[in-house]
Structure formats: C-alpha cells, structure tokens
Design an enzyme around this catalytic site. Structure first.
Site, PDB file in Angstrom:
ATOM      1  N   ARG A 162       0.830  -1.212   0.000  1.00  0.00           N
ATOM      2  CA  ARG A 162       0.000   0.000   0.000  1.00  0.00           C
ATOM      3  C   ARG A 162       0.865   1.263   0.000  1.00  0.00           C
ATOM      4  O   ARG A 162       0.558   2.257   0.654  1.00  0.00           O
ATOM      5  CB  ARG A 162      -0.952   0.031   1.205  1.00  0.00           C
ATOM      6  CG  ARG A 162      -1.932  -1.098   1.258  1.00  0.00           C
ATOM      7  CD  ARG A 162      -2.892  -1.079   0.049  1.00  0.00           C
ATOM      8  NE  ARG A 162      -3.897  -2.125   0.196  1.00  0.00           N
ATOM      9  CZ  ARG A 162      -3.740  -3.367  -0.271  1.00  0.00           C
ATOM     10  NH1 ARG A 162      -2.640  -3.713  -0.931  1.00  0.00           N
ATOM     11  NH2 ARG A 162      -4.696  -4.258  -0.105  1.00  0.00           N
ATOM     12  N   SER A 232     -10.664  -0.792   3.340  1.00  0.00           N
ATOM     13  CA  SER A 232      -9.938  -0.926   4.613  1.00  0.00           C
ATOM     14  C   SER A 232      -9.439   0.447   5.042  1.00  0.00           C
ATOM     15  O   SER A 232      -8.712   1.099   4.286  1.00  0.00           O
ATOM     16  CB  SER A 232      -8.731  -1.846   4.443  1.00  0.00           C
ATOM     17  OG  SER A 232      -9.187  -3.135   4.150  1.00  0.00           O
ATOM     18  N   GLU A 328      -4.800   3.648   5.876  1.00  0.00           N
ATOM     19  CA  GLU A 328      -4.507   3.408   4.459  1.00  0.00           C
ATOM     20  C   GLU A 328      -5.088   4.563   3.623  1.00  0.00           C
ATOM     21  O   GLU A 328      -4.590   4.899   2.557  1.00  0.00           O
ATOM     22  CB  GLU A 328      -5.171   2.079   4.063  1.00  0.00           C
ATOM     23  CG  GLU A 328      -4.966   1.692   2.638  1.00  0.00           C
ATOM     24  CD  GLU A 328      -5.597   0.339   2.308  1.00  0.00           C
ATOM     25  OE1 GLU A 328      -5.491  -0.612   3.118  1.00  0.00           O
ATOM     26  OE2 GLU A 328      -6.206   0.248   1.228  1.00  0.00           O
TER      27      GLU A 328
END
Ligand SMILES: Cc1cc2nc3c(=O)[nH]c(=O)nc-3n(C[C@H](O)[C@H](O)[C@H](O)COP(=O)(O)OP(=O)(O)OC[C@H]3O[C@@H](n4cnc5c(N)ncnc54)[C@H](O)[C@@H]3O)c2cc1C
Length: 345
Positions: A162, A232, A328
C-alpha cells in the site's frame, strides 16, 4: 467550466457532506495544464482526485478539485506478453473487464477494486495475492509546473505494501496521466489467498477467478453506493517475529502472513475485532459489523465522526496490543493532503 462551492458528497465514497470551492473535470493533458495555470493566477490550491474511494475529507477543501478523466486503452503484443497503455481516468474495474473480454489474463484477482487507473499506483492497489506492482510496466507523470512529462519504470516506483514513491516524493504539481501494464501470455493463476487456494490451478480459468473474486467481494465488503466507506481504513500492520510470537501465545488462532523480507503482516481487521469494536459507533460512523477494518458511514456521518471513530480504534488497538495502526486512506484538509498517522494518534 467552473462550479462554485460544489458538494463532494458524490465524489467521496464515504459520502461525507463536504465541499470544495470548485470542481473541474478534465479529459486531456492540455486541460490539466490550463486549469493548473488558471489556479496559480487566482492563487487557489489544487487537489487531484480520481473517484474518491481512498480519501477522507476531514473538512471542506478550500481550492479546486481536479478530476482526472483522461481516457483511452490501447495495447500491443509480442510472443511473450501484452502491453497495455491506459489513461489515468479509466475506471479500474472496467479495465479488468476489458482485458478479460479481449482474452488477456492477469488482472482477474484485482476485480471490483473501486477507483481510477491513475490512482492505482499511488497505494499500489492489491487484493487476493496480486498487487499493481506485479503487472505494472511504467507510470507516465506530468509536471503541471512546466508541462513536461516523464516515464517512471516499475523498478523506480518504490512499490511496497500500500505504498509507492508517489505517496512521498511527488508534490501536488505531479499528475499520473497513464499507466503501462504488462501481462505475460504464459498465464499462471494466482491462488495463494486463503479464499482461492482450494481452486484447481490445472483447470481454473481467469474468468472463473474473476467471478469468484467478484462474488466474495460482493459478499464481504460493503457496497459504497449503499453504505459509505473507503475500503480498509487501516493498513495491515507489519510487525516483528517477536511481536507475532507474543500475540500467538495468547491468541493461537490469530491470522498472520509471512512477508518476503521475513517481517510478518497481521490483519488489522482481526486486531480491531479483538478489541470488541465490531459495530462500535461514533455519531453516524461505525466499525463495519463483518469487516472490522472497514469504517462505514451508517447514518449521515460527518467527517468528525469518522475521524473520532478512527482515533478510538487506533487507541484501543494500541492499548491492547501495543500495535500502532496506520491509516490506508488519504486525509484531505482545507489546504490539501495531510499526514493521516498524525491525525489519528
Ligand atoms: C469498497 C472499497 C473496496 C476497496 N478495496 C480495495 C482493495 O481491495 N485493494 C486496494 O488496494 N484498495 C482498495 N480500496 C481503495 C481504493 O479503491 C484504491 O485506493 C483506489 O486506487 C483509489 O482510486 P480513486 O480513483 O478512488 O482514488 P482517489 O480516492 O480519488 O484518490 C486517492 C489518492 O490518489 C491521488 N490521485 C488520484 N488520482 C491521481 C492522479 N491521476 N495523479 C496523482 N494523484 C492522484 C488523490 O489525490 C488521493 O490522494 C477500496 C475502496 C473501497 C471504497
């Protein structure tokens, strides 16, 4: 065409009631540069946005929101691979469908990830054992300050979990305008994820994997067109072996994933769930009942509800496990991007 004080409710998948001074949609490099120059003259901040599926506006954005809608998919091939050149404004899932319709395999595990192709490299999107870095060949970047473009090959993008160079080394004036994707013809299915590893690699097709991934995602992940969310909210934390042993002693069933560098990834959702936070509410925001890593707008949430909920989750996980979750999602304040980790502490 400029729109004054425009609502962003439909431009962020959290569906938060936030505003930008102006929203401008562009479909060419020249329009990107013209808008940037115009913004400089009137001293307005600019923020690039794709489909708003990985952002949390913590307040109204005081500036121009620039929607990159540069389209176009073309490809060439040789004996070993297909080479796609894709405009940043194409929808990612549309690209996955397009490749499969053209009998080009390799993107099937990344089906149904919301957002634009141009945003995919920012956090190196990933799902079901595949990340963008596995299929990316190059990224075309435009520097709006001087109108020059450059091509970064995959090895220069510093892709990580990520993460990429675009999150750290490139300022607002850099825009991703196209993504090059290489898909090898000697296709091997990626079935390493626990939801896929019972499939037979000798008979499975890319279309079947696509269907399976879509079905699982539709079952497990809340649809942002119904319940506002940004996927998420927190990254899965990467921790030391010692930390994992500590956790496994107390919770032998805790899921963990060994990384190539010998570090170990824990599941943010499992940590949050184990703090008994599933369904926990702050104002109109809540921890999703099924997927604890997902924060949802269940009832007309405002930015502060999501932020306060994220802070509560961060604190509970830190207190119980001494693990400090990192968001994130990208956080946007009045003048542009801010450091999300600083905000949730
Ligand atoms: C239901 C749901 C499920 C999700 N599942 C996954 C998943 O499985 N895996 C995964 O990795 N992600 C997932 N995500 C997150 C999200 O889909 C990805 O991060 C996606 O790439 C974001 O695309 P976007 O166009 O919406 O980006 P935006 O949210 O619009 O922008 C994200 C960031 O990129 C910047 N940006 C956007 N376009 C450009 C550009 N052309 N040039 C420079 N900067 C740009 C923006 O300024 C912002 O900082 C999920 C999100 C949702 C809502």
């Amino acid at each position: 065409m400029l729109n004054q004080g425009q609502s962003l409710k439909h431009l962020n998948t959290f569906a938060l009631p936030v505003y930008a001074t102006q929203v401008i949609s562009v479909n060419s490099v020249s329009a990107l540069i013209a808008t940037w120059n115009e913004a400089r003259i009137i001293d307005q901040a600019i923020l690039l946005l794709g489909e708003g599926s990985n952002v949390l506006f913590i307040e109204d954005f005081s500036g121009i929101l620039l929607l990159n809608r540069i389209k176009g998919i073309s490809y060439t091939e040789d004996n070993s691979a297909w080479y796609l050149h894709v405009g940043a404004g194409e929808n990612w899932h549309y690209l996955v469908c397009y490749t499969l319709q053209h009998c080009i395999n390799g993107l099937e595990n990344l089906a149904l990830i919301p957002g634009c192709v141009g945003a995919a490299p920012i956090q190196n999107i990933g799902a079901y054992g595949v990340e963008l870095q596995n299929v990316c060949q190059y990224i075309d970047l435009l520097d709006l300050n001087n109108g020059t473009s450059q091509r970064l090959m995959v090895e220069d993008c510093k892709f990580g979990y990520r993460d990429s160079i675009f999150k750290h080394s490139y300022k607002e004036s850099f825009v991703i305008i196209a993504v090059g994707i290489k898909l090898i013809k000697a296709w091997i299915p990626t079935l390493s994820h626990s939801d896929l590893n019972q499939l037979d690699p000798s008979t499975i097709t890319a279309k079947e994997i696509f269907n399976k991934v879509c079905a699982i995602r539709r079952r497990k992940i809340p649809d942002p067109t119904i319940t506002g969310n940004a996927g998420s909210f927190f990254k899965n934390p990467i921790v030391s072996r010692k930390k994992v042993m500590e956790i496994l002693k107390k919770y032998p069933k805790a899921p963990y994933y060994i990384q190539p560098n010998h570090c170990i990834k824990l599941a943010a959702g499992w940590l949050i769930e184990n703090c008994a936070l599933k369904g926990y509410r702050v104002g109109g925001a809540a921890v999703h009942q099924q997927q604890a890593a997902v924060l949802v707008n269940i009832n007309n949430a405002v930015s502060q509800d999501i932020l306060n909920l994220a802070r509560h989750v961060y604190k509970q996980v830190a207190t119980k496990f001494a693990i400090y979750l990192e968001p994130e999602v990208n956080f946007i304040a009045a003048n542009g991007k801010i450091n999300p980790s600083e905000c949730v502490k």
